[in-house]
Design an enzyme around this catalytic site. Structure first.
Site, PDB file in Angstrom:
ATOM      1  N   HIS A 188       0.817  -1.212   0.000  1.00  0.00           N
ATOM      2  CA  HIS A 188       0.000   0.000   0.000  1.00  0.00           C
ATOM      3  C   HIS A 188       0.853   1.265   0.000  1.00  0.00           C
ATOM      4  O   HIS A 188       0.365   2.337  -0.359  1.00  0.00           O
ATOM      5  CB  HIS A 188      -1.028  -0.017   1.145  1.00  0.00           C
ATOM      6  CG  HIS A 188      -0.485   0.163   2.522  1.00  0.00           C
ATOM      7  ND1 HIS A 188      -0.225  -0.893   3.365  1.00  0.00           N
ATOM      8  CD2 HIS A 188      -0.202   1.277   3.227  1.00  0.00           C
ATOM      9  CE1 HIS A 188       0.203  -0.432   4.526  1.00  0.00           C
ATOM     10  NE2 HIS A 188       0.227   0.888   4.472  1.00  0.00           N
TER      11      HIS A 188
ATOM     12  N   ASP B  60       1.461  -7.829   2.210  1.00  0.00           N
ATOM     13  CA  ASP B  60       1.549  -6.377   2.007  1.00  0.00           C
ATOM     14  C   ASP B  60       3.005  -5.943   1.828  1.00  0.00           C
ATOM     15  O   ASP B  60       3.627  -5.419   2.750  1.00  0.00           O
ATOM     16  CB  ASP B  60       0.903  -5.669   3.199  1.00  0.00           C
ATOM     17  CG  ASP B  60       0.550  -4.229   2.891  1.00  0.00           C
ATOM     18  OD1 ASP B  60       1.032  -3.700   1.879  1.00  0.00           O
ATOM     19  OD2 ASP B  60      -0.211  -3.628   3.666  1.00  0.00           O
TER      20      ASP B  60
ATOM     21  N   SER C  28       4.017   2.239   8.268  1.00  0.00           N
ATOM     22  CA  SER C  28       3.821   1.262   7.198  1.00  0.00           C
ATOM     23  C   SER C  28       5.138   1.019   6.480  1.00  0.00           C
ATOM     24  O   SER C  28       5.804   1.951   6.042  1.00  0.00           O
ATOM     25  CB  SER C  28       2.795   1.773   6.193  1.00  0.00           C
ATOM     26  OG  SER C  28       1.497   1.659   6.692  1.00  0.00           O
TER      27      SER C  28
END
Length: 710
Positions: free
Chosen positions: A91, A227, A646
């Protein structure tokens, strides 16, 4: 997803020990700056399983600090090879992957692997930044900003940062210095960075895996999302930062993170190093109430409308899905986060806990020989006075600054920051022009979104804060926003390819779209000024609250709230209990196959048949955990994280990479203001899952050889 949350709120703060009621710091709580990591914190890390010398955190040639990067200003990444490969989340690479995708070559849908260096894809406006140095310059800054206004303080800090940048550039022209407030502006640190702007996409799995579970599973546990994405840093022939050039070569760092196949067990030490964006754990009870009602409630209302419109069009055709997928994901992420945070504020009773803690500070202030005492009565009044203006400002940002292409252009034109196409021409002939990006938006969607945002703003904001053009909507169009927008789009040339807007002809008087933009700009300026004036007084009292807490608990180590500078957090691999349910600390391949079997009922669980086959194997070879005998996909730790983390590397006690942080859990979404040691968890993707997909799906032999996992 824990990408950086950008919001209209104060960004810096501090915390000493436990945030609310405890009297000693927990091992897994804290976002610690690396250069001055307290010895007590390092000692505790060693007790829990960290084995590297103190110098290997920040100062040695092989320091972990040297391997972690700020990824494009909103995420974190980690260098994992001698040729500059960078791991981050899928992402985090989403916008880059999306920008290279077309209906004919949909890398978002099908994934991508560059089989040679020549196949690696360059990206506009992306970078990685290495932190080279950090130091405390509080004694230099505070005397310069004493008694200054917000704007004067900003000017002084910029001036100091520029002077420091000039100083380091005299030694190395590729360096620059940022000066940031820490501990609510009670301290200031100068950080030296080196940016690399030639960053190329190397590998990504299909979105079905990189975003497996979609919004259904976002912020949830258990998770099975793979991810990750892979980029490469490029440099000039002298191994120094350089703009994109076909002559650039892979960057060769002095050190990189070793990648481990050994895995982890429950209770294993885990350390996360990254760039957490914003926490407000020192925030007063009045600030928490303000965040809940003014910020989160606004975001929820507006984005519910926006997301419904985007989804309707994205479901209709592939082009709209590709064009709006990034906008949808970004909007949906903190829409759901805001819902979860408000739920946690109520269920955990954070507001009342904070009030109880503030009572302790009041009692301490009454007996302490301390000058900068917090005026809680004044703080309450200031928040109440600011609330209507701040609410209007938040609605403005959500409705007009993050919505349609038409509104984006209207605001940009009115802002006066666009550079003329022909700057050498006489002033009266100079004009600005928008790039033709008509292949990136749908005119009907844009109209519907503009009308919906105009109406949403009007329904939720007091009349005195409405821009001038709302009078025309009311009188001429009888509040028919659809009719107004149809007329506006037909008469304005804002979206017409090649349209020219001459600088000296006051374009807002010639074009209704430009006129709307000017009205929006005027309204925004008023709201910003009022909010800034009120916020200055609030920030001063919040600063005093931070200082009081640090002084009251001066025997404890302190860490500042997150402000998107590099931080270290540590803890253990660990599940959690909620009610009578105890979670496992990892998920395995069977669990994702079980979800794939439910794809008919839950579209977010749909994946290609090939993926189901890959994860239905009985033997996963060297990627299989030796203790459990399973292919482990994602895992939980007690590491302290937030938006911006992240892609943060998750290290074991030997400093080896075991995973990438990508999310927090639903049961602790108020962790930005309250770290709950029982419920707060970091969700990471197991690095063995990453490597398995690179190997068995991507057949990326050259990359695996380069990484050389052990």
């Amino acid at each position: 997803m824990i990408t950086l949350r950008k919001q209209f709120s104060k960004k810096a703060g501090a915390l000493a020990g436990l945030l609310l009621l405890a009297t000693s710091a927990l091992a897994d709580e804290g976002m610690w700056t690396l250069y001055n990591l307290p010895q007590a914190v390092y000692d505790k890390m060693q007790e829990e399983g960290f084995t590297l010398p103190y110098a290997d955190i920040y100062s040695s040639d092989n320091a972990i600090k040297n391997n972690v990067v700020n990824f494009s200003g909103y995420c974190t990444g980690v260098v994992v090879s001698p040729d500059g490969l960078v791991f981050t989340n899928h992402h985090c690479g989403f916008s880059a992957i999306n920008s290279h995708s077309t209906v004919e070559h949909d890398y978002m849908l099908n994934g991508f692997y560059a089989k040679t260096y020549a196949d690696e894809l360059p990206n506009d406006n992306m970078f990685v930044s290495f932190m080279r140095d950090q130091r405390d310059i509080t004694s230099k800054i505070l005397p310069l900003i004493a008694g200054k206004s917000i704007f004067q303080k900003a000017a002084v800090i910029d001036s100091v940062a520029n002077a420091l940048t000039d100083s380091v550039k005299a030694v190395d022209s590729t360096l620059h210095v940022d000066v940031d407030p820490f501990f609510e502006g009670n301290r200031y640190y100068a950080t030296t960075y080196q940016d690399f702007t030639d960053l190329r996409l190397v590998f990504t799995v299909p979105k079905s895996m990189g975003k497996f579970g979609g919004e259904t599973d976002n912020w949830m546990w258990p998770r099975q999302t793979c991810d990750f994405s892979v980029f490469r840093i490029y440099a000039d022939k002298n191994n120094r930062p350089a703009p994109y050039s076909k002559d650039n070569v892979p960057y060769h760092p002095k050190s990189w993170a070793p990648v481990s196949l050994e895995g982890y067990r429950e209770g294993s030490f885990s350390m996360t190093v990254g760039y957490p964006g914003s926490t407000e754990r020192y925030l007063s009870s009045y600030g928490i109430e303000d965040m809940k009602t003014t910020e989160n409630d606004t975001r929820i209302r507006v984005r519910a409308v926006k997301l419904a419109i985007l989804k309707k069009y994205m479901d209709r055709n592939e082009k709209d899905r590709i064009n709006y997928e990034n906008a949808f994901a970004n909007s949906a992420n903190y829409y759901k986060n805001s819902i979860g945070m408000n739920r946690c504020i109520d269920s955990i009773g954070i507001y009342h806990q904070k009030q109880a803690f503030e009572k302790r500070i009041r009692e301490w202030q009454d007996t302490a020989d301390y000058k900068e005492k917090v005026d809680f009565g004044l703080l309450k009044k200031l928040y109440a006075k600011r609330r209507p203006m701040k609410s209007a400002m938040f609605y403005f940002n959500e409705c007009f600054r993050r919505s349609s292409e038409f509104l984006r252009r209207a605001m940009l034109l009115a802002g006066g920051t666009m550079k003329p196409v022909n700057p050498t021409s006489p002033l009266k002939k100079q004009y600005v022009q928008f790039e033709d990006n008509s292949d990136k938006w749908n005119i009907e969607l844009d109209k519907e979104l503009t009308a919906a945002m105009l109406e949403t703003f009007a329904r939720n904001v007091p009349k005195q804060y409405l821009p001038v053009f709302y009078t025309e909507i009311r009188k001429k169009y009888l509040n028919n926003y659809k009719a107004y927008v149809e007329d506006l789009y037909s008469k304005s040339k804002l979206l017409r390819p090649g349209a020219k807007f001459h600088i000296v002809r006051c374009p807002e008087k010639l074009d209704p779209g430009a006129e709307l933009g000017a009205d929006l700009q005027s309204a925004m300026t008023v709201l910003q000024m009022v909010n800034l004036n009120q916020s200055k007084k609030i920030d001063e009292e919040e600063r005093k609250l931070c200082a009081a807490k640090m002084r009251m608990e001066q025997d404890l180590p302190h860490y500042s709230d997150a402000n998107f500078t590099m931080r270290l957090s540590y803890g253990q691999v660990k599940g959690y209990r909620i009610g009578n349910r105890v979670t496992n600390y990892y998920t395995d391949a069977k669990s994702i196959v079980d979800k794939m079997d439910r794809a008919t009922d839950v579209p977010d669980y749909k994946a290609e048949a090939e993926m189901r086959n890959l994860l239905s194997q009985s033997d996963f070879g060297r990627y299989q955990d030796k203790t459990t005998g399973k292919m482990q996909l994602c895992f939980l730790t007690t590491n302290d994280i937030t938006g911006g983390n992240s892609g943060s590397p998750m290290f074991d006690g030997k400093g080896r990479l075991i995973g990438l942080a990508f999310d927090g859990n639903w049961d602790s979404l108020a962790s930005d203001i309250n770290f709950d040691s029982v419920l707060s968890r970091c969700i990471g993707v197991d690095i063995r899952y990453v490597l398995y997909m690179m190997d068995k799906w991507g057949h990326a032999d050259r990359l695996l050889k380069e990484i050389n996992p052990q």
